[in-house]
Design a protein around this motif. Structure first.
Motif, PDB file in Angstrom:
ATOM      1  N   ILE A  31       6.114 -11.361 -22.129  1.00 19.27           N
ATOM      2  CA  ILE A  31       5.243 -10.700 -21.150  1.00 19.27           C
ATOM      3  C   ILE A  31       4.150 -11.642 -20.673  1.00 19.27           C
ATOM      4  O   ILE A  31       3.871 -11.718 -19.477  1.00 19.27           O
ATOM      5  CB  ILE A  31       4.656  -9.405 -21.757  1.00 19.27           C
ATOM      6  CG1 ILE A  31       5.774  -8.387 -21.965  1.00 19.27           C
ATOM      7  CG2 ILE A  31       3.611  -8.812 -20.833  1.00 19.27           C
ATOM      8  CD1 ILE A  31       5.321  -7.103 -22.588  1.00 19.27           C
ATOM      9  N   SER A  37       3.705 -16.599 -14.824  1.00 21.78           N
ATOM     10  CA  SER A  37       4.626 -16.971 -13.751  1.00 21.78           C
ATOM     11  C   SER A  37       4.263 -16.268 -12.454  1.00 21.78           C
ATOM     12  O   SER A  37       4.237 -16.877 -11.388  1.00 21.78           O
ATOM     13  CB  SER A  37       6.057 -16.604 -14.102  1.00 21.78           C
ATOM     14  OG  SER A  37       6.331 -16.934 -15.411  1.00 21.78           O
ATOM     15  N   VAL A  38       3.992 -14.961 -12.544  1.00 21.40           N
ATOM     16  CA  VAL A  38       3.790 -14.195 -11.325  1.00 21.40           C
ATOM     17  C   VAL A  38       2.507 -14.624 -10.623  1.00 21.40           C
ATOM     18  O   VAL A  38       2.423 -14.592  -9.399  1.00 21.40           O
ATOM     19  CB  VAL A  38       3.809 -12.683 -11.617  1.00 21.40           C
ATOM     20  CG1 VAL A  38       2.590 -12.228 -12.337  1.00 21.40           C
ATOM     21  CG2 VAL A  38       3.981 -11.896 -10.343  1.00 21.40           C
ATOM     22  N   ASP A  41       3.011 -18.422  -9.228  1.00 26.63           N
ATOM     23  CA  ASP A  41       4.047 -18.600  -8.216  1.00 26.63           C
ATOM     24  C   ASP A  41       3.477 -18.770  -6.809  1.00 26.63           C
ATOM     25  O   ASP A  41       3.923 -19.621  -6.050  1.00 26.63           O
ATOM     26  CB  ASP A  41       5.003 -17.415  -8.245  1.00 26.63           C
ATOM     27  CG  ASP A  41       6.267 -17.706  -7.476  1.00 26.63           C
ATOM     28  OD1 ASP A  41       6.998 -18.622  -7.882  1.00 26.63           O
ATOM     29  OD2 ASP A  41       6.503 -17.036  -6.459  1.00 26.63           O
ATOM     30  N   LEU A 166       1.591  -5.270 -26.168  1.00 26.99           N
ATOM     31  CA  LEU A 166       2.870  -4.909 -25.566  1.00 26.99           C
ATOM     32  C   LEU A 166       2.728  -3.680 -24.671  1.00 26.99           C
ATOM     33  O   LEU A 166       3.334  -3.583 -23.611  1.00 26.99           O
ATOM     34  CB  LEU A 166       3.855  -4.628 -26.704  1.00 26.99           C
ATOM     35  CG  LEU A 166       5.308  -4.382 -26.385  1.00 26.99           C
ATOM     36  CD1 LEU A 166       5.853  -5.581 -25.686  1.00 26.99           C
ATOM     37  CD2 LEU A 166       6.069  -4.133 -27.665  1.00 26.99           C
ATOM     38  N   LEU A 167       1.893  -2.726 -25.102  1.00 30.83           N
ATOM     39  CA  LEU A 167       1.726  -1.502 -24.323  1.00 30.83           C
ATOM     40  C   LEU A 167       0.867  -1.722 -23.096  1.00 30.83           C
ATOM     41  O   LEU A 167       1.101  -1.153 -22.028  1.00 30.83           O
ATOM     42  CB  LEU A 167       1.074  -0.412 -25.185  1.00 30.83           C
ATOM     43  CG  LEU A 167       1.780  -0.039 -26.474  1.00 30.83           C
ATOM     44  CD1 LEU A 167       0.987   0.996 -27.226  1.00 30.83           C
ATOM     45  CD2 LEU A 167       3.161   0.474 -26.163  1.00 30.83           C
ATOM     46  N   PRO A 170       1.792  -4.611 -19.429  1.00 27.30           N
ATOM     47  CA  PRO A 170       2.456  -4.174 -18.187  1.00 27.30           C
ATOM     48  C   PRO A 170       1.528  -3.408 -17.259  1.00 27.30           C
ATOM     49  O   PRO A 170       1.630  -3.534 -16.044  1.00 27.30           O
ATOM     50  CB  PRO A 170       3.586  -3.267 -18.683  1.00 27.30           C
ATOM     51  CG  PRO A 170       3.826  -3.667 -20.075  1.00 27.30           C
ATOM     52  CD  PRO A 170       2.526  -4.132 -20.612  1.00 27.30           C
ATOM     53  N   LEU A 171       0.599  -2.616 -17.854  1.00 24.86           N
ATOM     54  CA  LEU A 171      -0.316  -1.843 -17.014  1.00 24.86           C
ATOM     55  C   LEU A 171      -1.257  -2.747 -16.223  1.00 24.86           C
ATOM     56  O   LEU A 171      -1.758  -2.376 -15.172  1.00 24.86           O
ATOM     57  CB  LEU A 171      -1.147  -0.889 -17.882  1.00 24.86           C
ATOM     58  CG  LEU A 171      -0.380   0.166 -18.672  1.00 24.86           C
ATOM     59  CD1 LEU A 171      -1.328   0.947 -19.563  1.00 24.86           C
ATOM     60  CD2 LEU A 171       0.331   1.110 -17.726  1.00 24.86           C
ATOM     61  N   VAL A 173      -0.523  -5.504 -14.720  1.00 19.49           N
ATOM     62  CA  VAL A 173       0.101  -6.348 -13.692  1.00 19.49           C
ATOM     63  C   VAL A 173      -0.338  -6.030 -12.258  1.00 19.49           C
ATOM     64  O   VAL A 173      -0.690  -6.950 -11.517  1.00 19.49           O
ATOM     65  CB  VAL A 173       1.641  -6.317 -13.826  1.00 19.49           C
ATOM     66  CG1 VAL A 173       2.301  -7.004 -12.665  1.00 19.49           C
ATOM     67  CG2 VAL A 173       2.040  -6.986 -15.118  1.00 19.49           C
ATOM     68  N   LEU A 177      -2.070  -8.842  -9.945  1.00 25.77           N
ATOM     69  CA  LEU A 177      -1.493  -9.317  -8.683  1.00 25.77           C
ATOM     70  C   LEU A 177      -2.521  -9.246  -7.555  1.00 25.77           C
ATOM     71  O   LEU A 177      -2.685 -10.204  -6.783  1.00 25.77           O
ATOM     72  CB  LEU A 177      -0.290  -8.453  -8.301  1.00 25.77           C
ATOM     73  CG  LEU A 177       1.052  -8.828  -8.895  1.00 25.77           C
ATOM     74  CD1 LEU A 177       2.092  -7.800  -8.493  1.00 25.77           C
ATOM     75  CD2 LEU A 177       1.464 -10.195  -8.398  1.00 25.77           C
TER      76      LEU A 177
ATOM     77  N   TRP B 128       9.257 -14.449  -7.879  1.00 25.48           N
ATOM     78  CA  TRP B 128       8.144 -13.637  -8.384  1.00 25.48           C
ATOM     79  C   TRP B 128       7.473 -12.972  -7.209  1.00 25.48           C
ATOM     80  O   TRP B 128       6.452 -13.428  -6.743  1.00 25.48           O
ATOM     81  CB  TRP B 128       7.159 -14.500  -9.159  1.00 25.48           C
ATOM     82  CG  TRP B 128       7.690 -14.918 -10.463  1.00 25.48           C
ATOM     83  CD1 TRP B 128       8.187 -16.132 -10.784  1.00 25.48           C
ATOM     84  CD2 TRP B 128       7.791 -14.119 -11.642  1.00 25.48           C
ATOM     85  NE1 TRP B 128       8.600 -16.143 -12.089  1.00 25.48           N
ATOM     86  CE2 TRP B 128       8.359 -14.917 -12.631  1.00 25.48           C
ATOM     87  CE3 TRP B 128       7.446 -12.803 -11.942  1.00 25.48           C
ATOM     88  CZ2 TRP B 128       8.609 -14.445 -13.910  1.00 25.48           C
ATOM     89  CZ3 TRP B 128       7.700 -12.338 -13.210  1.00 25.48           C
ATOM     90  CH2 TRP B 128       8.267 -13.151 -14.182  1.00 25.48           C
ATOM     91  N   THR B 133       8.807  -8.146  -9.541  1.00 22.54           N
ATOM     92  CA  THR B 133       7.824  -8.088 -10.613  1.00 22.54           C
ATOM     93  C   THR B 133       7.582  -6.656 -11.064  1.00 22.54           C
ATOM     94  O   THR B 133       7.521  -6.368 -12.260  1.00 22.54           O
ATOM     95  CB  THR B 133       6.494  -8.690 -10.140  1.00 22.54           C
ATOM     96  OG1 THR B 133       6.747  -9.982  -9.620  1.00 22.54           O
ATOM     97  CG2 THR B 133       5.520  -8.786 -11.281  1.00 22.54           C
ATOM     98  N   LEU B 136      10.349  -5.428 -13.154  1.00 21.73           N
ATOM     99  CA  LEU B 136      10.228  -6.030 -14.483  1.00 21.73           C
ATOM    100  C   LEU B 136       9.151  -5.313 -15.292  1.00 21.73           C
ATOM    101  O   LEU B 136       9.328  -5.052 -16.491  1.00 21.73           O
ATOM    102  CB  LEU B 136       9.900  -7.521 -14.347  1.00 21.73           C
ATOM    103  CG  LEU B 136       9.917  -8.310 -15.639  1.00 21.73           C
ATOM    104  CD1 LEU B 136      11.323  -8.401 -16.202  1.00 21.73           C
ATOM    105  CD2 LEU B 136       9.364  -9.710 -15.429  1.00 21.73           C
ATOM    106  N   VAL B 137       8.052  -4.965 -14.623  1.00 27.83           N
ATOM    107  CA  VAL B 137       6.987  -4.212 -15.290  1.00 27.83           C
ATOM    108  C   VAL B 137       7.523  -2.880 -15.782  1.00 27.83           C
ATOM    109  O   VAL B 137       7.201  -2.428 -16.887  1.00 27.83           O
ATOM    110  CB  VAL B 137       5.791  -4.010 -14.338  1.00 27.83           C
ATOM    111  CG1 VAL B 137       4.831  -2.968 -14.880  1.00 27.83           C
ATOM    112  CG2 VAL B 137       5.071  -5.305 -14.132  1.00 27.83           C
ATOM    113  N   PHE B 140       9.242  -3.466 -18.962  1.00 25.90           N
ATOM    114  CA  PHE B 140       8.269  -3.650 -20.046  1.00 25.90           C
ATOM    115  C   PHE B 140       7.659  -2.312 -20.455  1.00 25.90           C
ATOM    116  O   PHE B 140       7.398  -2.076 -21.641  1.00 25.90           O
ATOM    117  CB  PHE B 140       7.161  -4.609 -19.616  1.00 25.90           C
ATOM    118  CG  PHE B 140       7.621  -6.032 -19.467  1.00 25.90           C
ATOM    119  CD1 PHE B 140       8.713  -6.504 -20.168  1.00 25.90           C
ATOM    120  CD2 PHE B 140       6.957  -6.907 -18.627  1.00 25.90           C
ATOM    121  CE1 PHE B 140       9.137  -7.816 -20.031  1.00 25.90           C
ATOM    122  CE2 PHE B 140       7.370  -8.218 -18.485  1.00 25.90           C
ATOM    123  CZ  PHE B 140       8.462  -8.676 -19.185  1.00 25.90           C
ATOM    124  N   LEU B 141       7.411  -1.434 -19.465  1.00 24.25           N
ATOM    125  CA  LEU B 141       6.841  -0.124 -19.791  1.00 24.25           C
ATOM    126  C   LEU B 141       7.797   0.675 -20.662  1.00 24.25           C
ATOM    127  O   LEU B 141       7.390   1.296 -21.643  1.00 24.25           O
ATOM    128  CB  LEU B 141       6.532   0.657 -18.513  1.00 24.25           C
ATOM    129  CG  LEU B 141       5.275   0.261 -17.753  1.00 24.25           C
ATOM    130  CD1 LEU B 141       5.216   0.960 -16.408  1.00 24.25           C
ATOM    131  CD2 LEU B 141       4.033   0.595 -18.553  1.00 24.25           C
TER     132      LEU B 141
END
Lengths: 224, 248
Positions: A31, A37-38, A41, A166-167, A170-171, A173, A177, B128, B133, B136-137, B140-141
């Motif tokens: 993750i 990466s994102v 990029d 881990l939880l 993702p939130l 992202v 961005l 990306w 993305t 992919l998220v 992961f969720l």
């Protein structure tokens, strides 16, 4: 040599019993690599060095903020003051918002104060500094909110550091961005207003809603 | 409406669900697999090749249904989470446990088929951008939900925590949905939208719809049969389980 083999086998058995625990660290690696990466990029297409530095600074601030939130409410959970809080405070919303803003002020703000130092170490152009700080201001609030959410989700579970990451990662992202996008666009001299406005709009919306989720989870943590 | 409420409340009862779901599962599997076979053969063998993408576009018959369904499952999990938070229905939790596994696999397959499709058409398997993305998220969720469910020993607390996380994660769905319109991306905009003229030839559309329906039916069958097993495991100490297993 006996001790070596038996210990190795024991570790193998323990891993086989709880395979998800071993997978957590791998998931963390994947993750965080995706986060980098994102954000990097965009910078590879523009070729602007500042854009790289912005991406790295954002990810580092994100991880640092998350670490700062990991212990939220855990002391209260263990010594029982959380039970008192849940039993006496109704509604819980103001109390949750208050302790989160306190956490942001005393644990996240010091990180932001060090951002200029980091920007100087990575030789970021000084014209971008204020924009980096402005976007990180909104970003760090969101990171703190979700960080506390993750900490409360994993209350009472031992070894919760990696699981929480881990939880929560993702939130992060969407905000990552938008924030990195606004800052990088500013550094490249493109229009950044849409991304900046969306970033702050999301931050305000989350400050309103996430404390309710946390309050609900705090109540849950006292149920058996 | 009365009928609907009655069914809703009955489905919330584990023994009723265990007996009632059994009839549905076989039917769903048969219909779903038949539709998938028809749609796949039609899509691969009998549709014209795309003017720009040639034969490589045919992966659409797997990519679009899985991607769409995985997103739908995420929303369904969040709705079940809401139902669980409000009414504490056991079956909502059982549904969440079954659906997050299937959702994770479907999301992974959507990403994989997207990579396979991207190599000949985009010239690269992965970019990306906002769409890739955010999917992919979503993966992961789902993985996070599975990990959280597994890490909390108390089943009631685990269900509540999973519900809250699923609801908060719904934030990601509009970003997936509108990423192809809002941001610059390599991913093509959606060809089928409600209220818009359909930007895909009918000869190509029919197999896609058939495959989507087939996948829906199979997924429903998978979730229901997984739920039945999970219900048995959860209620193993209760009387009706012993009765229904021993009388066979």
């Amino acid at each position: 040599m006996n001790g070596f083999i038996s210990s190795f086998q024991r570790t193998a058995r323990l891993t086989a019993r709880h395979p998800l625990d071993a997978a957590h660290a791998v998931a963390f690696f994947i993750i965080v690599t995706s986060l980098i990466s994102v954000t990097v990029d965009n910078a590879t297409t523009s070729g602007n060095r500042d854009a790289f530095v912005i991406a790295i600074m954002w990810v580092v601030v994100l991880l640092a903020t998350m670490l700062g939130c990991a212990a939220a409410y855990s002391q209260d959970y263990e010594d029982g003051s959380l039970e008192l809080l849940v039993a006496h405070q109704r509604p819980l919303f103001p109390s949750v918002l208050g302790s989160m803003m306190g956490l942001w002020f005393f644990s996240t703000l010091p990180i932001l104060l060090c951002v200029p130092l980091g920007a100087w170490m990575l030789t970021l152009s000084t014209s971008v500094w204020w924009m980096l700080l402005l976007t990180l201001l909104a970003g760090s609030i969101v990171f703190t909110l979700f960080g506390v959410l993750g900490a409360v989700l994993t209350l009472g579970i031992g070894r919760n550091g990696v699981l929480m990451a881990l939880l929560v990662l993702p939130l992060y992202v969407p905000v990552l961005l938008l924030g990195v996008g606004a800052c990088q666009r500013y550094a490249n001299g493109e229009t950044f207003e849409f991304a900046l406005a969306s970033l702050f709009a999301i931050a305000v919306a989350l400050v309103t809603f996430v404390p309710f989720a946390i309050a609900a989870l705090l109540r849950v943590s006292q149920e058996y | 409406m009365n009928w609907f409420r009655q069914t809703f409340h009955r489905m919330g009862s584990p023994p009723y669900f265990y007996r009632g779901a059994r009839k549905w599962i076989t039917g769903l599997y048969i219909v779903g697999l038949a539709l998938l076979v028809v749609g796949t053969i039609w899509g691969i063998g009998f549709t014209p090749a795309d003017r720009l993408q040639g034969d490589s576009f045919r992966i659409i018959y797997f990519h679009v249904p899985t991607a769409h369904l995985s997103q739908l499952i995420y929303i369904a999990v969040a709705v079940a989470g809401f139902v669980f938070l409000v009414w504490r229905m056991k079956m909502a939790d059982v549904f969440m446990v079954s659906a997050i596994w299937l959702g994770a696999w479907l999301t992974a397959f959507a990403l994989f088929s997207g990579i396979v499709w991207g190599i000949p058409t985009w010239g690269t398997g992965w970019v990306w951008d906002a769409r890739t993305t955010s999917v992919l998220v979503q993966l992961f969720l789902f993985i996070g939900l599975i990990a959280l469910r597994g890490a909390i020993p108390n089943s009631q607390r685990a269900a509540l925590a999973v519900s809250v996380l699923a609801i908060v994660g719904v934030l990601n769905i509009p970003i997936i949905k509108y990423s192809v319109d809002w941001f610059t991306t390599l991913h093509q905009p959606a060809s089928i939208q409600i209220g818009e003229p359909i930007a895909i030839d009918l000869a190509m559309l029919w197999p896609l719809l058939i495959n989507s329906l087939g996948l829906y039916a199979v997924a429903a069958g998978v979730i229901l049969s997984h739920m039945r097993i999970h219900v048995l495991r959860r209620e193993r100490d209760s009387e009706w389980v012993a009765k229904s297993l021993l009388t066979k």
